[in-house]
Design a protein around this motif. Structure first.
Motif, short mmCIF file in Angstrom:
data_model
loop_
_atom_site.label_atom_id
_atom_site.label_comp_id
_atom_site.label_asym_id
_atom_site.label_seq_id
_atom_site.Cartn_x
_atom_site.Cartn_y
_atom_site.Cartn_z
N LYS A 20 0.83 -1.22 0.00
CA LYS A 20 0.00 0.00 0.00
C LYS A 20 0.86 1.26 0.00
N THR A 21 1.98 1.25 0.72
CA THR A 21 2.85 2.43 0.74
C THR A 21 3.50 2.66 -0.62
N LEU A 22 3.77 1.58 -1.34
CA LEU A 22 4.33 1.70 -2.68
C LEU A 22 3.37 2.46 -3.59
N LEU A 23 2.09 2.16 -3.49
CA LEU A 23 1.08 2.84 -4.30
C LEU A 23 1.01 4.33 -3.95
N LYS A 24 1.06 4.66 -2.67
CA LYS A 24 1.02 6.06 -2.25
C LYS A 24 2.27 6.82 -2.72
N ASN A 25 3.44 6.17 -2.60
CA ASN A 25 4.68 6.80 -3.07
C ASN A 25 4.66 7.00 -4.59
N ALA A 26 4.15 6.02 -5.30
CA ALA A 26 4.06 6.13 -6.77
C ALA A 26 3.11 7.25 -7.17
N GLU A 27 1.99 7.37 -6.47
CA GLU A 27 1.04 8.44 -6.77
C GLU A 27 1.67 9.81 -6.54
N LYS A 28 2.40 9.96 -5.44
CA LYS A 28 3.06 11.24 -5.14
C LYS A 28 4.11 11.56 -6.21
N LEU A 96 -2.52 16.87 -18.04
CA LEU A 96 -3.80 17.12 -17.38
C LEU A 96 -4.58 15.82 -17.19
N ALA A 97 -4.51 14.94 -18.18
CA ALA A 97 -5.16 13.63 -18.06
C ALA A 97 -4.53 12.82 -16.94
N ILE A 98 -3.24 12.96 -16.74
CA ILE A 98 -2.57 12.24 -15.66
C ILE A 98 -3.00 12.81 -14.31
N ILE A 99 -3.04 14.14 -14.21
CA ILE A 99 -3.41 14.77 -12.95
C ILE A 99 -4.83 14.39 -12.53
N GLN A 106 -4.08 -0.54 -11.00
CA GLN A 106 -3.97 -1.03 -12.37
C GLN A 106 -3.53 0.08 -13.33
N ASP A 107 -3.83 1.34 -13.00
CA ASP A 107 -3.43 2.47 -13.85
C ASP A 107 -1.91 2.59 -13.92
N PHE A 108 -1.23 2.15 -12.88
CA PHE A 108 0.23 2.26 -12.84
C PHE A 108 0.90 1.21 -13.72
N LEU A 109 0.16 0.22 -14.16
CA LEU A 109 0.75 -0.81 -15.03
C LEU A 109 0.89 -0.31 -16.46
N TYR A 110 -0.14 0.32 -17.01
CA TYR A 110 -0.09 0.70 -18.43
C TYR A 110 -0.54 2.14 -18.68
N SER A 111 -1.68 2.53 -18.17
CA SER A 111 -2.28 3.82 -18.51
C SER A 111 -1.38 5.00 -18.15
N SER A 178 9.48 -1.13 -18.59
CA SER A 178 8.53 -1.71 -17.64
C SER A 178 7.11 -1.72 -18.18
N THR A 179 6.79 -0.82 -19.11
CA THR A 179 5.44 -0.77 -19.66
C THR A 179 5.26 -1.74 -20.83
N TYR A 180 6.23 -1.79 -21.72
CA TYR A 180 6.10 -2.58 -22.94
C TYR A 180 6.92 -3.86 -22.94
N GLY A 181 7.83 -4.00 -22.01
CA GLY A 181 8.69 -5.18 -21.97
C GLY A 181 8.10 -6.29 -21.11
N GLN A 182 8.95 -7.25 -20.76
CA GLN A 182 8.54 -8.34 -19.89
C GLN A 182 8.11 -7.78 -18.54
N SER A 183 7.07 -8.34 -17.98
CA SER A 183 6.56 -7.86 -16.70
C SER A 183 6.05 -9.03 -15.88
N ILE A 184 6.24 -8.94 -14.59
CA ILE A 184 5.70 -9.99 -13.72
C ILE A 184 4.19 -9.90 -13.64
N PHE A 185 3.61 -8.76 -14.05
CA PHE A 185 2.18 -8.58 -13.97
C PHE A 185 1.45 -9.01 -15.23
N SER A 186 2.17 -9.46 -16.24
CA SER A 186 1.51 -9.88 -17.47
C SER A 186 1.05 -11.34 -17.41
N ALA A 187 1.50 -12.07 -16.42
CA ALA A 187 1.09 -13.46 -16.30
C ALA A 187 -0.39 -13.53 -15.91
#
Length: 194
Positions: A20-28, A96-99, A106-111, A178-187
């Motif tokens: 959960k802290t990773l998500l908050k740090n990524a958002e900041k 602006l779309a990002i803000i 899930q938005d942090f994976l691709y969008s 990390s967006t277009y290459g190999q990812s642990i989240f694509s499985a």
């Protein structure tokens, strides 16, 4: 052996519970980066918009047409100024779309990474076009008076573009990988139960 705590939860849900802290740090980080890029894009758009109304060489008092209408330098200035303005406006819209994003995990994976990569690309283009417009204006202003100054100043004008590439390219490459290459989240099995 399955833990009762994990029963009925997907691997994705377990990952999100533990990070959960990773998500908050990524958002900041995304918000801070986006805000900074938005300011730069807005400044570039403002400068390029104002440059349209102050055409190098001035305008004819009677017709209002630019005095240097037939010169190649004015054409280069006009085209690069327009492309720079459109690029910076596109970057502003992307940032602006990002803000205004939801900032779901899930938005942090691709969008979000796609929007940041594209926004930084358009920001780079707007910076490059702005410097081309500057060099074209300089060519018009110094026209055959101080010709030897054009090359050093043009080289110096390319320095910010090169600096932007050197400073932002590692970030862009990492995000692209990390967006277009190999990812642990694509499985597919991360969405199945643990």
């Amino acid at each position: 052996m399955r833990d009762e705590h994990h029963k009925g939860k997907t691997f994705w849900n377990l990952f999100m519970e533990n990070h959960k802290t990773l998500l908050k740090n990524a958002e900041k980080w995304v918000k801070d980066t986006t805000n900074s890029c938005m300011i730069v894009s807005t400044l570039i758009a403002t400068v390029l918009f104002a440059a349209v109304f102050t055409v190098p060489g001035g305008n004819d008092d009677k017709t209002g047409f630019p005095l240097l209408l037939g010169k190649d330098s004015l054409l280069v200035f006009t085209i690069s100024n327009a492309l720079g303005l459109f690029s910076s406006m596109t970057a502003i819209l992307l940032f602006l779309a990002i803000i205004t994003s939801r900032y779901e995990a899930q938005d942090f994976l691709y969008s979000l990474p796609k929007k940041i990569i594209t926004g930084l690309g358009f920001l780079f283009l707007s910076l490059a076009f702005m410097l081309v417009a500057f060099s074209a204006t300089l060519t018009i202003v110094l026209d055959k008076r101080v010709e030897w100054v054009l090359i050093p100043i043009t080289l110096l004008a390319s320095l910010p573009v090169a600096l932007f590439v050197v400073l932002q390219l590692p970030l862009l490459l990492q995000m692209f990988r990390s967006t277009y290459g190999q990812s642990i989240f694509s499985a597919e099995d991360i969405w199945s139960e643990a």
